[in-house]
Design an enzyme around this catalytic site. Structure first.
Site, short mmCIF file in Angstrom:
data_model
loop_
_atom_site.label_atom_id
_atom_site.label_comp_id
_atom_site.label_asym_id
_atom_site.label_seq_id
_atom_site.Cartn_x
_atom_site.Cartn_y
_atom_site.Cartn_z
N SER A 21 0.81 -1.31 0.11
CA SER A 21 0.05 -0.05 0.07
C SER A 21 0.85 1.34 -0.10
O SER A 21 0.52 2.19 0.46
CB SER A 21 -0.92 -0.01 1.17
OG SER A 21 -0.15 -0.30 2.28
N GLY A 22 1.93 1.08 -0.60
CA GLY A 22 2.86 2.29 -0.95
C GLY A 22 2.12 3.04 -2.25
O GLY A 22 1.09 2.77 -2.69
N VAL A 23 3.02 3.99 -2.72
CA VAL A 23 2.63 4.69 -3.89
C VAL A 23 2.19 3.61 -5.05
O VAL A 23 1.40 4.05 -5.77
CB VAL A 23 3.52 5.75 -4.40
CG1 VAL A 23 5.07 5.29 -4.71
CG2 VAL A 23 3.07 6.64 -5.51
N LYS A 44 1.04 -5.73 4.41
CA LYS A 44 1.76 -6.30 5.69
C LYS A 44 1.63 -5.83 7.04
O LYS A 44 1.38 -6.55 8.00
CB LYS A 44 3.19 -6.46 5.44
CG LYS A 44 4.29 -6.90 6.19
CD LYS A 44 5.23 -7.17 5.60
CE LYS A 44 6.87 -6.79 6.23
NZ LYS A 44 7.89 -7.41 5.37
N THR A 52 6.85 4.94 1.05
CA THR A 52 6.25 6.00 0.61
C THR A 52 6.15 7.13 1.49
O THR A 52 6.45 8.37 1.34
CB THR A 52 4.92 5.80 -0.23
OG1 THR A 52 5.47 4.65 -1.43
CG2 THR A 52 4.11 6.80 -0.46
N GLN A 56 10.91 12.35 1.26
CA GLN A 56 11.13 13.77 1.55
C GLN A 56 11.11 14.88 0.68
O GLN A 56 10.37 15.64 0.56
CB GLN A 56 12.45 13.74 2.57
CG GLN A 56 12.34 12.97 3.77
CD GLN A 56 13.59 13.42 4.92
OE1 GLN A 56 14.59 13.75 4.19
NE2 GLN A 56 13.46 12.97 5.97
N GLU A 123 17.60 18.29 -6.72
CA GLU A 123 18.16 17.49 -6.12
C GLU A 123 19.67 16.97 -6.90
O GLU A 123 19.70 17.30 -8.09
CB GLU A 123 17.40 16.35 -5.64
CG GLU A 123 16.40 16.72 -4.53
CD GLU A 123 15.61 15.44 -4.02
OE1 GLU A 123 15.93 14.62 -3.41
OE2 GLU A 123 14.62 15.34 -4.87
N HIS A 244 22.10 6.59 0.35
CA HIS A 244 21.98 7.80 0.17
C HIS A 244 23.01 8.43 1.09
O HIS A 244 23.23 7.90 2.01
CB HIS A 244 20.66 8.13 1.06
CG HIS A 244 20.15 9.63 0.86
ND1 HIS A 244 20.96 10.57 1.17
CD2 HIS A 244 19.27 10.21 -0.10
CE1 HIS A 244 20.26 11.79 0.78
NE2 HIS A 244 19.15 11.37 -0.15
N ARG A 293 23.94 11.05 -6.96
CA ARG A 293 24.11 10.37 -5.46
C ARG A 293 25.20 9.39 -5.22
O ARG A 293 25.90 9.31 -4.27
CB ARG A 293 22.71 9.51 -5.08
CG ARG A 293 22.26 9.55 -3.85
CD ARG A 293 21.02 9.22 -3.79
NE ARG A 293 19.72 10.24 -3.74
CZ ARG A 293 18.54 10.08 -3.73
NH1 ARG A 293 18.09 9.20 -3.57
NH2 ARG A 293 17.90 11.19 -3.65
N HIS A 352 19.54 2.90 0.94
CA HIS A 352 18.40 3.92 0.97
C HIS A 352 17.72 2.95 -0.51
O HIS A 352 16.27 3.29 -0.22
CB HIS A 352 18.92 5.32 0.18
CG HIS A 352 17.80 6.22 -0.16
ND1 HIS A 352 16.87 6.53 0.95
CD2 HIS A 352 17.56 6.72 -1.33
CE1 HIS A 352 15.99 7.59 0.52
NE2 HIS A 352 16.45 7.58 -0.80
N ARG A 387 19.61 5.29 -9.58
CA ARG A 387 18.19 5.87 -9.66
C ARG A 387 18.64 7.28 -9.37
O ARG A 387 19.31 7.99 -8.54
CB ARG A 387 17.31 5.58 -8.75
CG ARG A 387 15.98 6.43 -8.70
CD ARG A 387 14.93 5.73 -7.91
NE ARG A 387 15.53 6.07 -6.53
CZ ARG A 387 15.18 7.06 -5.61
NH1 ARG A 387 14.41 8.07 -6.19
NH2 ARG A 387 15.60 6.97 -4.26
#
Ligand code: FAD
Ligand code: SIN
Length: 534
Positions: A21-23, A44, A52, A56, A123, A244, A293, A352, A387
């Site tokens: 049930s995340g994005v 879960k 999600t 930030q 970013e 990260h 990153r 991350h 990513r």
């Protein structure tokens, strides 16, 4: 192959089961409903658990004046260090702006500039301001709130919380036709049961808990990727774990989820300093503190090695109105005794994001019929070896819609499951030594000897078996499978690229411009292959 469980005691069904049930899961569920399909959404823990809600910095999309999907694509390809699938990147950047507009129409509220336009920040790796954010640094919480409100208002989506997906159920033809669940519930749906469906979408997020320090929450144990591997699916790019660069450093004794200091803090003017007070990123990359990153994480690692200190400094003293712009980060710093408006923040890299995952096509279809993967669990190829910041929420939005559209076009009839042989479980006691071994030997920097040592520890830990089917042992077994996959892929890739940094092969090599895929055979042996990058 599937994990040891008790006998299924109940059964339910829907057109499609969405796990997570995340994005990614919420977007897929809502889009399936817009095509008129019934959805069972299982998750879960509580429905708002997952990465999600912790996001930030924001969501990247070419929405600003003068920006184009093509420029977003260029930045994504550079961050991906030669391994992105350019078709997947095209889909991500060209369908991204519309997906974000749809999210806004669904009720998500993003921060505005003084002129009333959506405020955009920058970013690492982005050559322009392109990141939408909400609540300053609480973008994920707003995305989660908006999508959850829409899901809860839709009567065609049945939700089961505290429902851990253990394994896929397959029919005689080999098609995935449901999922075996363990529910901590009340009434008839308690314990192990089966949820039958015409297709299953895995959206179980990342696997940060494979490492001892991570930005990921406790639910991020990679269950969906392990489930897909046991169902016979292929994974790809799993050696590319993104660390990260700026995670609040507290103490090595702190394990599990650690507070993130968003890259957008650097986007708003913060700088990295070493223990000699030098801005060490200058001269290391044209984008200095806002380099991709992997570049920043490596340089911080070098600085830590040189100084012998387990952290470097993030100086955010020049960030305007820190407390207003970054309220979540301000609170977590203050809770740890650091006031970022008057002192520097100690930061260090931590695990991350999984840039790889279950290999899927442009419609989220895995290599197994009936099994679709969305979000961080998937490897669409859009991220390559590293990513680009804020491309993950976007991926969940874009590919969730595509999976739903593909399923609406072609959803075969329900098939009956056949129950397969069961594997041994591992004792939950293995988790801590596994995490330590992974952080020590398969972290920001790896080598043949560090990876071999970690693999040896994993082999020893595999002897600590358990006959007790319960949440902790299913998760431990999943973590072990994924750790092994990461280490074996990292051993195979004899070069440095993106977030895979080998001290014994410090350079990238064109002979490695291929994707490493992996799968397990019926005895659980790892089989690896190389595929050309498209
Ligand atoms: P998640 O949001 O992790 O959801 C996974 C779901 O699956 C959860 O509901 C979980 O409970 C459930 N689940 C797990 N296992 C099971 C199981 N066995 N059975 C049933 N359910 C299960 N990305 C950006 O683009 N921008 C950002 O600013 C950003 N900031 C971040 C900050 C932090 C601190 C973190 C940790 C990540 C950040 N990311 C960001 C990455 C991004 O948040 C995640 O990659 C993304 O949210 C993943 O979405 P998802 O739906 O795939 O997984
Ligand atoms: C951050 O805010 O630094 C995290 C962004 C991301 O992971 O995309």
């Amino acid at each position: 192959m599937r994990l040891l469980t008790g006998k299924p005691g109940w059964s339910t069904s829907a057109d499609v089961v969405v796990i997570g049930s995340g994005v990614a899961g919420l977007t897929t569920a809502l889009n399936l409903r817009s095509h008129g399909l019934s959805v069972l959404l299982v998750t879960k823990a509580r429905i708002d658990e997952g990465s999600t809600k912790w996001a930030q910095g924001g969501i990247a999309a070419a929405l600003g004046p003068g920006d184009t999907p093509d420029q977003h694509k260029k930045d994504t390809l550079i961050a991906g260090a030669g391994l992105c699938d350019s078709r997947a990147v095209d889909v991500l950047v060209s369908e991204g702006p519309e997906a974000v507009r749809k999210l806004i129409a669904q009720g998500a509220v993003f921060d505005k500039s003084e002129t009333g336009e959506i405020a955009l920040t920058r970013e690492g790796g982005h050559l322009r301001d392109r990141i939408l954010h909400a609540g300053g640094d609480a973008t994920g919480a707003e995305v989660s709130r908006a999508l959850l409100t829409a899901v809860k208002n839709d009567r065609g989506i049945e939700i089961i919380e505290h429902a851990l997906a253990i394994d896929a159920l397959k029919s005689k033809s080999g098609r995935v036709c449901g999922v075996l669940l363990h529910v901590i519930g009340a009434g008839s749906r308690d314990g192990v049961g089966s949820a039958l469906a015409r297709a299953v979408v895995v959206a179980t997020g990342g696997l940060g808990q494979v490492y001892s320090q991570t930005t990921n929450p406790a639910v991020s144990t990679g269950d969906g990727v392990a489930l897909a591997l046991r169902a016979g699916a292929k994974v790809a790019d799993v050696e590319f774990i993104q660390f990260h660069p700026t995670v609040l450093w507290r103490d090595l004794a702190n394990r599990g989820q650690q507070p993130l200091i968003s890259e957008s803090v650097r986007g708003e003017g913060a700088i990295l300093l070493n223990h000699k007070n030098e801005q060490f990123m200058i001269g290391k990359h044209p984008q200095a503190d806002l380099a991709p990153r992997d570049v920043v994480a490596k340089e911080i690692f070098n600085q830590m090695q040189e100084s012998g200190q387990p952290y470097v400094w993030l100086d955010a003293l020049k960030v305007k109105d820190f407390q207003i712009r970054f309220p979540t980060i301000y609170d977590s710093c203050m809770a740890n005794g650091i006031d970022p408006t008057i002192e520097k923040i100690p930061v260090a890299p931590a695990s991350h994001y999984a840039s790889g995952g279950v290999k899927v096509d442009l419609n989220g279809q895995s290599t197994i019929a009936g099994l679709y993967i969305c979000g961080e669990s998937a490897c669409t190829g859009a991220h390559g070896a590293n990513r680009l910041a804020s491309n993950s929420l976007l991926e969940g939005l874009v590919f969730g819609a595509r999976i739903a559209a593909a399923l609406a076009k072609d959803l075969p009839a329900q098939e009956e499951p056949v129950y397969e042989s069961k594997t041994t479980l591992l004792d939950p006691k293995i988790v801590l030594p596994l995490q330590i071994a992974m952080s020590e030997g398969a972290g920001v920097m790896r080598s043949e000897s560090s990876l071999r040592k970690t693999l040896q520890t994993l082999n020893e830990l595999s002897k600590l078996t358990s006959t007790e089917p319960r949440i902790e042992s299913w998760e431990a077994t999943n973590l072990h499978l994924l750790a092994t996959a990461i280490v074996k892929s990292a051993l195979t890739r004899k070069e440095s690229r993106g977030s895979h940094w080998r001290s014994d092969y410090p350079l990238s090599s064109d002979s490695w411009l291929s994707r490493i895929t992996g799968e397990i055979d019926n005895s659980g042996n790892w089989i690896s292959d190389l595929e050309p990058v498209k």
